[in-house]
Write a protein that holds these residues in place. Structure first.
Motif, PDB file in Angstrom:
ATOM      1  N   ASP A 140       2.105  -7.335  32.059  1.00 19.61           N
ATOM      2  CA  ASP A 140       1.773  -8.038  30.818  1.00 19.61           C
ATOM      3  C   ASP A 140       0.764  -6.995  29.970  1.00 19.61           C
ATOM      4  O   ASP A 140       0.975  -6.951  28.820  1.00 19.61           O
ATOM      5  N   VAL A 141      -0.268  -6.472  30.508  1.00 14.79           N
ATOM      6  CA  VAL A 141      -1.164  -5.344  30.147  1.00 14.79           C
ATOM      7  C   VAL A 141      -0.047  -4.415  29.495  1.00 14.79           C
ATOM      8  O   VAL A 141      -0.263  -3.863  28.382  1.00 14.79           O
ATOM      9  N   THR A 152      -1.139   7.138  29.984  1.00 16.32           N
ATOM     10  CA  THR A 152      -1.972   6.230  30.910  1.00 16.32           C
ATOM     11  C   THR A 152      -2.475   5.020  30.222  1.00 16.32           C
ATOM     12  O   THR A 152      -2.889   5.116  29.000  1.00 16.32           O
ATOM     13  N   THR A 153      -2.315   3.879  30.781  1.00 16.56           N
ATOM     14  CA  THR A 153      -2.494   2.571  30.038  1.00 16.56           C
ATOM     15  C   THR A 153      -3.715   2.446  29.487  1.00 16.56           C
ATOM     16  O   THR A 153      -3.768   2.132  28.400  1.00 16.56           O
ATOM     17  N   GLN A 163     -11.581  -6.810  26.812  1.00 19.76           N
ATOM     18  CA  GLN A 163     -11.360  -7.722  27.573  1.00 19.76           C
ATOM     19  C   GLN A 163     -10.006  -7.537  28.465  1.00 19.76           C
ATOM     20  O   GLN A 163      -9.918  -7.533  29.719  1.00 19.76           O
ATOM     21  N   LEU A 164      -9.099  -6.657  27.776  1.00 18.07           N
ATOM     22  CA  LEU A 164      -8.098  -6.384  28.334  1.00 18.07           C
ATOM     23  C   LEU A 164      -8.419  -5.095  29.455  1.00 18.07           C
ATOM     24  O   LEU A 164      -7.827  -5.151  30.507  1.00 18.07           O
ATOM     25  N   ASP A 165      -9.122  -4.342  29.042  1.00 19.82           N
ATOM     26  CA  ASP A 165      -9.558  -3.214  29.833  1.00 19.82           C
ATOM     27  C   ASP A 165     -10.149  -3.788  30.901  1.00 19.82           C
ATOM     28  O   ASP A 165      -9.796  -3.530  32.344  1.00 19.82           O
ATOM     29  N   ALA A 189      -6.510 -13.236  34.849  1.00 21.11           N
ATOM     30  CA  ALA A 189      -4.883 -13.414  34.437  1.00 21.11           C
ATOM     31  C   ALA A 189      -4.730 -14.224  33.162  1.00 21.11           C
ATOM     32  O   ALA A 189      -3.884 -14.129  32.280  1.00 21.11           O
ATOM     33  N   SER A 190      -5.743 -15.439  33.128  1.00 22.31           N
ATOM     34  CA  SER A 190      -5.520 -16.012  31.934  1.00 22.31           C
ATOM     35  C   SER A 190      -5.877 -15.373  30.635  1.00 22.31           C
ATOM     36  O   SER A 190      -5.273 -15.550  29.724  1.00 22.31           O
ATOM     37  N   VAL A 191      -6.782 -14.507  30.721  1.00 24.16           N
ATOM     38  CA  VAL A 191      -7.258 -13.529  29.666  1.00 24.16           C
ATOM     39  C   VAL A 191      -5.844 -12.645  29.418  1.00 24.16           C
ATOM     40  O   VAL A 191      -5.754 -12.407  27.887  1.00 24.16           O
ATOM     41  N   VAL A 192      -5.382 -12.151  30.262  1.00 26.52           N
ATOM     42  CA  VAL A 192      -4.184 -11.286  30.040  1.00 26.52           C
ATOM     43  C   VAL A 192      -3.123 -11.958  29.586  1.00 26.52           C
ATOM     44  O   VAL A 192      -2.396 -11.431  28.620  1.00 26.52           O
ATOM     45  N   ARG A 193      -2.739 -13.049  29.849  1.00 30.81           N
ATOM     46  CA  ARG A 193      -1.721 -13.955  29.401  1.00 30.81           C
ATOM     47  C   ARG A 193      -2.001 -14.023  27.954  1.00 30.81           C
ATOM     48  O   ARG A 193      -0.808 -14.070  27.240  1.00 30.81           O
TER      49      ARG A 193
END
Length: 999
Positions: free
Chosen positions: A365-366, A388-389, A409-411, A467-471
């Protein structure tokens, strides 16, 4: 060694305290001959307790000691271990985290020496250092041993925290690069005749290409081959294919030392069905003609790593332009989104909740969100072109394409998820992305990540949180409409040069491109984050503004709003991130004068255009009244209270206007409403509810300031006309009657005086000059009209209506409804007037003739001179007056016996008349269509011109804007007028038959 019970008990307790889960087994190992010399050394026990799994670390240490050659070898290891903390932490850290590396050390007892050095070059080795570590490998078996030895040092730095997760991933990619080079060298040594015929480049893809490899992963590659020394191309490619296949076998095959990792070439053109090696020209031809969207996404991470690096660089340079053109492909963004959904759909149901890589909220997802943003925005911004992501995410945040908080937050989440993935794979060096279910595994992983208090629960909680943050952020970034809109821009439009901008502005229909360019320069120049975000938004907004009758006004209004909110941190973030907010704003700002004027008085109302907190849904009367009354309670006086109420009214008028515009004009993500009648009803109801709430708040404010908690007389406000019918327009006056009733023991003169002062003060406050639009309170429909008192008692109304009321007053009372003030008094007023407006005996012929006379007189006297009657939507033939008087005459005649007709609303009464058979279905449909269209025209005129009007505008641009509101595109104003005339003509025919023709 034999221990006394007391000593055993003490050791047992110490082992538990240091994190051992099987202290009995640990004690037996400590009592063995291998550790006899250091059994009671507190340094060793403390170090073991600091590992991810002390039991596993102790067992691995004993096995390593057993594997040493003789007592001298064991003693050397023990002495070094006790004396050198870096080695102790590294070695025991690895043994406590990886059963597979413990097995390697047990087989290769001297490899622990690789962990002894602790120098700067040892902390962050690159490809060169890893090539040195693999240099002695002469066959696949020795290559595996050397590879594991290098892997041992990477894992040691990782588990000790010497390197963080991105550095570990980069080191793993560099080790893979060195291994591919070593494997290719072995393949070339075995077939020198093949090596002499060709140039072969190995291009890493995926995580290896992106410098973010896992401990165990397929290494994705693509092979490029060319003939050398005049060799035949077919022979050269076959030779290159043999070398490539041999290199893959060396890395992938199982030996006594296990495997390294599979080399996967399935990302090549045509996948498994395509040739393993192609020429550069063949690759270029394939990607130009046949490649699918996902193949360009994969090329984001392409990086030459082995073989002929010059040829590899040529490959990347040749295909890089195609990568950054991929977003221009038809349906590019939806295709990428569909591919991500397909990946999730193919996960076995039993694994979805444990999938760390592919599942919702997982690593993919990221990666997909970042890659999609790169491909869309990277066409014009080279800073985004990292494979690189995390580097790409950092660049997206720096460029304003992703909010800094979202990026942070994603990082954070990505680093945690990658660390979790590393620890899961490190244990047995197996390729897996499933979070284990066993508590022992979870405990080890949790401790390895620093979660020492209740590691199982803490790990699960942290994993779910990230996982919740990423989603959430994936959904926000990956599916936002702005992304698709930017992708649809023509090449070069993603960033506007002055010349390109001028050409685009002229092509889009901007009447004053020079002024528009000045606005663009003011908005997007400079190196600030604000300017960077504006440069992303503006190319798309220009197109949306152009999809209106007045793009110049849309751009000007956008500049005004942006200037007003320029220092507000959430404004541009809202437009970039929150669903359709940017497109909604563009539609609202370019649809006319009313909505921008309302917005510019309080630009923070832009927040209503997002998706959250109810967004564009008009609020109910109960919610509005609650907010208004709360604001009145907080205010220091009546003036401040009514100012607050008017501010709420202005904001809600904007909300309603925005809903109306977007519902009628539509957006790319929200098509125009199919049912214009629903929008007309929505606007009429919303404005009427808002007016009622404003009057309720104003009444409360005036009473509180003048009389405290209670007025000496009960007081009610009765809505009349369109107000009572829930059919107000944006600029409508509030037609009302005021009624009061003295409280017990209060003198009638005192009560009348108080009621009169309330009315006067309410009207003054609501019409006082202000930045907020005034609310005109019109009481001309009261008994005796302007000659009569503004407010009467209920008894006075009763006496008047009993003795003096005329048929027009009974007609007007059809729309009477309590809107504010004393509810019981309002109910009793309705009971008083019901026999008048719903006469039990119907209407006599004299009354019918009088109503017809009044209608004819109104048409002849009130229609403005010089106006085309056929285009006057209120008084002209087939307009509002025709429909409403026809419906109201039916009500006066039949409402006493048809309950459905006892309503103040035109369309409800018309539907009831149809249901009762009083009007045919066809006639009712004609009248309803005409009423909806005429009301829509009035709403459109107000939205476009900013002032009320009952005729179509004369100015071509305003007329075009009204047409756009009604669903007519550019150049179709004539079609709109013809359609209105046809609809009105049909309605007039029905009206003449029903109103004038019936007895």
């Amino acid at each position: 060694m034999t221990s006394v019970p007391g000593r055993r008990s003490s050791t047992f307790t110490r082992l538990l305290r240091h994190g051992f889960t099987d202290p009995a087994a640990a004690e037996r190992l400590l009592d063995g001959p291998e550790l006899a010399a250091v059994r009671d050394d507190p340094v060793l026990l403390e170090a073991l307790g600091g590992t991810a799994d002390p039991d596993l670390a102790l067992l691995g240490l004993v096995r390593l000691l057993e594997a040493q050659t003789g007592a001298t070898g064991r003693q050397e290891l023990l002495d070094t271990l006790i004396a050198a903390k870096p080695l102790r932490d590294r070695l025991l850290g690895v043994l406590g985290a990886s059963e597979a590396l413990a097995d390697h050390l047990a087989r290769h007892a001297g490899d622990w020496q690789a962990l002894v050095t602790y120098e700067a070059r040892d902390l962050h080795p690159g490809v060169t250092e890893f090539e040195q570590g693999l240099a002695e490998a002469t066959d696949p078996v020795s290559l595996r041993v050397a590879y594991r030895r290098c892997l041992l040092s990477i894992a040691a730095r990782d588990v000790c925290g010497t390197t963080e997760v991105s550095e570990t991933a980069a080191e793993l990619a560099d080790l893979a690069t060195a291994t591919l080079r070593a494997a290719l060298a072995l393949a070339e040594a075995d077939a020198p005749e093949d090596a002499a015929l060709c140039r072969l480049a190995v291009v890493a893809m995926g995580k290896c290409g992106g410098h973010e490899l896992n401990y165990v992963s397929d290494v994705d590659v693509i092979f490029v081959g060319e003939a050398v020394n005049g060799a035949d191309e077919d022979k050269a490619l076959r030779a290159a294919a043999r070398l490539a296949a041999h290199m893959m076998r060396i890395c992938s095959a199982n030996t006594v030392e296990g495997t390294i990792w599979p080399v996967d070439a399935n990302l090549r053109p045509e996948g498994r069905n395509g040739p393993l090696v192609r020429t550069l020209a063949s690759h270029r031809a394939y990607y130009q003609r046949w490649a699918k969207t996902w193949e360009f996404q994969a090329l984001l991470k392409a990086r030459p790593v082995a073989g002929d690096l010059a040829l590899g660089e040529e490959y990347v340079a040749a295909l890089r332009p195609l990568v950054w053109q991929a977003a221009e492909r038809e349906n590019f963004v939806p295709d990428v989104q569909k591919m991500r959904r397909r990946v999730i759909d193919n996960i076995p149901t039993a694994e979805v909740d444990r999938q760390l890589k592919l599942g919702p909220g997982g690593l993919r997802d990221v990666e997909f969100a970042v890659q999609l943003l790169q491909l869309v925005h990277g066409r014009a911004d080279a800073s985004l072109r990292s494979g690189t992501t995390l580097d790409a995410l950092k660049a997206l945040a720096a460029g304003g394409y992703v909010g800094r908080a979202d990026a942070a937050q994603l990082d954070d989440a990505y680093r945690f998820l990658r660390s979790l993935e590393h620890r899961i794979q490190l244990f047995r060096l197996r390729r897996t992305h499933l979070v284990p279910e066993d508590d022992a595994d979870l405990r080890r992983i949790g401790r390895s990540l620093g979660l020492r208090t209740d590691p199982v629960t803490s790990l699960t909680r942290e994993w779910r949180r990230h996982a919740s943050v990423v989603r959430r952020l994936h959904e926000k970034l990956f599916y936002r409409p702005l992304l698709d809109a930017v992708a649809q821009l023509a090449p070069g439009e993603a960033r506007l040069s002055a010349a390109a901008a001028r050409e685009r502005l002229v092509a889009l229909g901007y009447a004053d491109p020079a002024a528009a360019l000045r606005h663009l320069e003011a908005l997007a120049s400079g190196v600030t984050r604000k300017a960077a975000i504006q440069r992303t938004l503006l190319p798309v907004l220009l197109g949306w503004f152009a999809d209106s009758a007045d793009p110049d006004a849309g751009l000007l209004n956008f500049r005004k709003v942006s200037d007003a909110l320029g220092r507000t941190p959430w404004y541009l973030r809202l437009l970039r991130d929150e669903g359709a907010a940017a497109e909604n704003l563009a539609r609202v700002l370019s649809a006319g004068r009313l909505a921008p004027d309302l917005l510019l008085r309080a630009p923070e109302a832009v927040a209503l255009l997002g998706d959250g907190d109810g967004g564009l849904r008009p609020r109910t009367r109960a919610h509005l009244e609650q907010e208004v009354l709360a604001a009145v309670r907080r205010a220091d006086g009546a003036t401040q209270a009514v100012d607050a109420a008017r501010g709420i009214r202005r904001r809600e008028l904007f909300r309603t206007a925005a809903t109306d515009i977007i519902g009628s004009y539509g957006t790319e993500s929200q098509p125009a409403e199919a049912d214009q009648g629903a929008l007309v009803d929505l606007v009429g109801g919303a404005v009427s509810d808002l007016t009622a709430a404003t009057l309720a708040g104003t009444l409360r404010a005036v009473v509180r300031e003048g009389w405290g908690d209670e007025l000496p007389t009960r007081f009610a406000i009765i809505g009349m006309g369109r107000f009572g019918g829930h059919e107000l327009g944006y600029g409508s006056d509030a037609d009302v009657l005021f009624v009061h009733e003295p409280r017990d023991g209060v003198d009638e003169r005192e009560a009348a005086d108080a009621a009169g002062k309330v009315v006067a003060e309410m009207r003054r406050l609501l019409q006082a000059p202000s930045a907020d639009p005034p609310l005109i309170v019109d009481a001309d429909l009261r008994p005796e009209g302007r000659s009569g008192p503004l407010v009467r008692t209920l008894k006075s109304y009763e006496a008047y209506y009993r003795r003096w009321s005329l048929v027009w007053e009974r007609h007007a009372l059809l729309r009477a409804e309590h809107v504010a003030g004393d509810e019981d008094l309002g109910r009793r007023f309705a009971e008083l007037i019901d026999p008048l407006r719903y006469p039990p005996a119907g209407l006599g012929e004299d009354d019918v003739r009088e109503i017809r006379r009044l209608k004819a007189r109104m048409e002849s006297e009130r229609l403005p001179r010089g106006t085309d009657p056929k285009l006057h939507v209120k008084l002209g033939p087939g307009g509002l007056s025709d429909v409403e008087w026809t419906v109201q005459l039916t009500q006066l005649r039949h409402a006493a016996h048809v309950p459905g007709l006892r309503t103040t609303r035109t369309r409800e009464a018309l539907a009831a008349a149809r249901e009762a058979g009083l009007i045919s279905a066809d006639d009712a449909e004609v009248l309803d269509e005409a009423w909806v269209l005429a009301t829509g025209v009035r709403n459109a005129v107000m939205l476009v011109r900013g002032r009320a009007g009952d005729t179509f505008p004369a100015a071509p641009r305003d007329l075009a804007a009204v047409g756009r509101y009604l669903g007519y595109g550019a150049g179709r104003a004539g079609d709109m007028l013809d359609a209105y005339r046809r609809t009105a003509r049909r309605a007039r025919g029905v009206m003449e038959e029903l109103f004038y023709g019936s007895s």
